[in-house]
Design an enzyme around this catalytic site. Structure first.
Site, PDB file in Angstrom:
ATOM      1  N   HIS A 196     153.449  68.861 -68.367  1.00 51.58           N
ATOM      2  CA  HIS A 196     152.900  68.691 -67.026  1.00 51.58           C
ATOM      3  C   HIS A 196     151.419  68.997 -67.021  1.00 51.58           C
ATOM      4  O   HIS A 196     150.922  69.759 -67.853  1.00 51.58           O
ATOM      5  CB  HIS A 196     153.629  69.583 -66.010  1.00 51.58           C
ATOM      6  CG  HIS A 196     153.691  71.028 -66.388  1.00 51.58           C
ATOM      7  ND1 HIS A 196     154.598  71.529 -67.309  1.00 51.58           N
ATOM      8  CD2 HIS A 196     152.955  72.084 -65.982  1.00 51.58           C
ATOM      9  CE1 HIS A 196     154.418  72.831 -67.433  1.00 51.58           C
ATOM     10  NE2 HIS A 196     153.422  73.192 -66.649  1.00 51.58           N
ATOM     11  N   ASN A 218     149.130  73.680 -70.138  1.00 58.61           N
ATOM     12  CA  ASN A 218     149.494  74.794 -71.011  1.00 58.61           C
ATOM     13  C   ASN A 218     150.476  74.308 -72.068  1.00 58.61           C
ATOM     14  O   ASN A 218     151.377  73.518 -71.759  1.00 58.61           O
ATOM     15  CB  ASN A 218     150.122  75.915 -70.179  1.00 58.61           C
ATOM     16  CG  ASN A 218     149.136  76.487 -69.164  1.00 58.61           C
ATOM     17  OD1 ASN A 218     147.962  76.653 -69.460  1.00 58.61           O
ATOM     18  ND2 ASN A 218     149.610  76.769 -67.963  1.00 58.61           N
ATOM     19  N   GLN A 233     152.896  78.470 -71.501  1.00 52.79           N
ATOM     20  CA  GLN A 233     153.679  77.444 -70.817  1.00 52.79           C
ATOM     21  C   GLN A 233     155.022  78.049 -70.432  1.00 52.79           C
ATOM     22  O   GLN A 233     155.703  78.645 -71.270  1.00 52.79           O
ATOM     23  CB  GLN A 233     153.881  76.249 -71.768  1.00 52.79           C
ATOM     24  CG  GLN A 233     154.664  75.101 -71.155  1.00 52.79           C
ATOM     25  CD  GLN A 233     154.880  73.957 -72.141  1.00 52.79           C
ATOM     26  OE1 GLN A 233     154.542  74.066 -73.318  1.00 52.79           O
ATOM     27  NE2 GLN A 233     155.465  72.875 -71.677  1.00 52.79           N
ATOM     28  N   HIS A 260     148.513  70.471 -64.446  1.00 49.80           N
ATOM     29  CA  HIS A 260     148.206  71.127 -63.172  1.00 49.80           C
ATOM     30  C   HIS A 260     146.931  70.505 -62.593  1.00 49.80           C
ATOM     31  O   HIS A 260     145.938  70.363 -63.318  1.00 49.80           O
ATOM     32  CB  HIS A 260     147.913  72.621 -63.377  1.00 49.80           C
ATOM     33  CG  HIS A 260     149.050  73.435 -63.917  1.00 49.80           C
ATOM     34  ND1 HIS A 260     149.752  74.335 -63.146  1.00 49.80           N
ATOM     35  CD2 HIS A 260     149.601  73.520 -65.158  1.00 49.80           C
ATOM     36  CE1 HIS A 260     150.670  74.939 -63.874  1.00 49.80           C
ATOM     37  NE2 HIS A 260     150.608  74.462 -65.114  1.00 49.80           N
ATOM     38  N   ASP A 286     153.072  72.575 -56.508  1.00 51.51           N
ATOM     39  CA  ASP A 286     153.573  73.727 -57.263  1.00 51.51           C
ATOM     40  C   ASP A 286     154.218  74.721 -56.284  1.00 51.51           C
ATOM     41  O   ASP A 286     153.690  74.985 -55.198  1.00 51.51           O
ATOM     42  CB  ASP A 286     152.422  74.404 -58.020  1.00 51.51           C
ATOM     43  CG  ASP A 286     152.932  75.357 -59.085  1.00 51.51           C
ATOM     44  OD1 ASP A 286     152.758  75.069 -60.278  1.00 51.51           O
ATOM     45  OD2 ASP A 286     153.529  76.409 -58.717  1.00 51.51           O
ATOM     46  N   ILE A 287     155.354  75.267 -56.681  1.00 55.27           N
ATOM     47  CA  ILE A 287     156.110  76.176 -55.816  1.00 55.27           C
ATOM     48  C   ILE A 287     155.391  77.515 -55.630  1.00 55.27           C
ATOM     49  O   ILE A 287     155.639  78.227 -54.661  1.00 55.27           O
ATOM     50  CB  ILE A 287     157.532  76.385 -56.409  1.00 55.27           C
ATOM     51  CG1 ILE A 287     158.526  76.758 -55.334  1.00 55.27           C
ATOM     52  CG2 ILE A 287     157.530  77.370 -57.556  1.00 55.27           C
ATOM     53  CD1 ILE A 287     159.977  76.663 -55.809  1.00 55.27           C
TER      54      ILE A 287
HETATM   55  P1  AMP Z   1     153.300  76.373 -66.795  1.00 56.13           P
HETATM   56  O1  AMP Z   1     153.156  77.866 -66.776  1.00 56.13           O
HETATM   57  O2  AMP Z   1     152.049  75.653 -67.198  1.00 56.13           O
HETATM   58  O3  AMP Z   1     154.513  75.955 -67.586  1.00 56.13           O
HETATM   59  O4  AMP Z   1     153.516  75.952 -65.272  1.00 56.13           O
HETATM   60  C1  AMP Z   1     154.753  75.819 -64.680  1.00 56.13           C
HETATM   61  C2  AMP Z   1     154.522  75.723 -63.194  1.00 56.13           C
HETATM   62  O5  AMP Z   1     155.689  75.205 -62.591  1.00 56.13           O
HETATM   63  C3  AMP Z   1     154.220  77.059 -62.511  1.00 56.13           C
HETATM   64  O6  AMP Z   1     152.940  76.991 -61.888  1.00 56.13           O
HETATM   65  C4  AMP Z   1     155.368  77.215 -61.510  1.00 56.13           C
HETATM   66  O7  AMP Z   1     154.963  77.799 -60.296  1.00 56.13           O
HETATM   67  C5  AMP Z   1     155.823  75.777 -61.326  1.00 56.13           C
HETATM   68  N1  AMP Z   1     157.214  75.591 -60.926  1.00 56.13           N
HETATM   69  C6  AMP Z   1     158.314  76.136 -61.491  1.00 56.13           C
HETATM   70  N2  AMP Z   1     159.428  75.705 -60.866  1.00 56.13           N
HETATM   71  C7  AMP Z   1     159.021  74.862 -59.886  1.00 56.13           C
HETATM   72  C8  AMP Z   1     159.692  74.093 -58.890  1.00 56.13           C
HETATM   73  N3  AMP Z   1     161.028  74.107 -58.769  1.00 56.13           N
HETATM   74  N4  AMP Z   1     158.936  73.336 -58.044  1.00 56.13           N
HETATM   75  C9  AMP Z   1     157.593  73.324 -58.144  1.00 56.13           C
HETATM   76  N5  AMP Z   1     156.904  74.015 -59.068  1.00 56.13           N
HETATM   77  C10 AMP Z   1     157.598  74.780 -59.918  1.00 56.13           C
END
Ligand code: AMP
Ligand code: ZN
Length: 115
Positions: free
Chosen positions: A98, A85, A92, A100, A30-31
């Protein structure tokens, strides 16, 4: 899905730190990690969320790979949390299904009945 960041990670059009990959799924860091271990496991094919007619076999595979990721990251013995989520109330933010994988420290919030 043209505008989807996770679709672009799945096709390697956007760079990610990939932890695991096979024909149907990819797992990457995760970024914006919320804990020392924070990896996302996604299907390569686009689904909006887990309720978007995702084949049961693929859901099973994603959860199986999530446990594999926990082993790869070395949190399988200490424990971890798997989170999915869904939608607005689920908060979400990326609309591509996805899971986590969170670990490496105790969760800030306990889920389930209060202590
Ligand atoms: P959600 O809130 O469950 O939709 O989680 C989305 C997740 O994606 C968040 O924890 C973000 O930090 C992660 N995210 C968004 N863009 C990227 C990316 N380019 N690379 C890695 N993680 C990402
Ligand atoms: Zn997508």
């Amino acid at each position: 899905m043209d505008d989807c960041v996770f679709c672009k990670i799945a096709t390697h059009d956007i760079k990610a730190s990939i932890v695991y990959e096979d024909d149907s799924v990819v797992a990457f860091e995760d970024i914006n990690p919320q804990l020392p271990t924070h990896v996302l496991v996604i299907p390569k094919r686009h689904y909006w969320h887990i309720g978007d007619d995702v084949p049961e076999q693929l859901i099973g595979h994603i959860y199986s790979i999530a446990t594999e990721v926990a082993s790869i990251k070395g949190v399988d013995k200490t424990g971890y949390r798997l989170v999915t989520n869904v939608g607005e109330d689920g908060r979400q933010t990326v609309l591509h299904f996805h899971v986590h994988v969170l670990g490496g420290a105790q969760m800030p919030i306990r889920m389930g009945p209060a202590d």
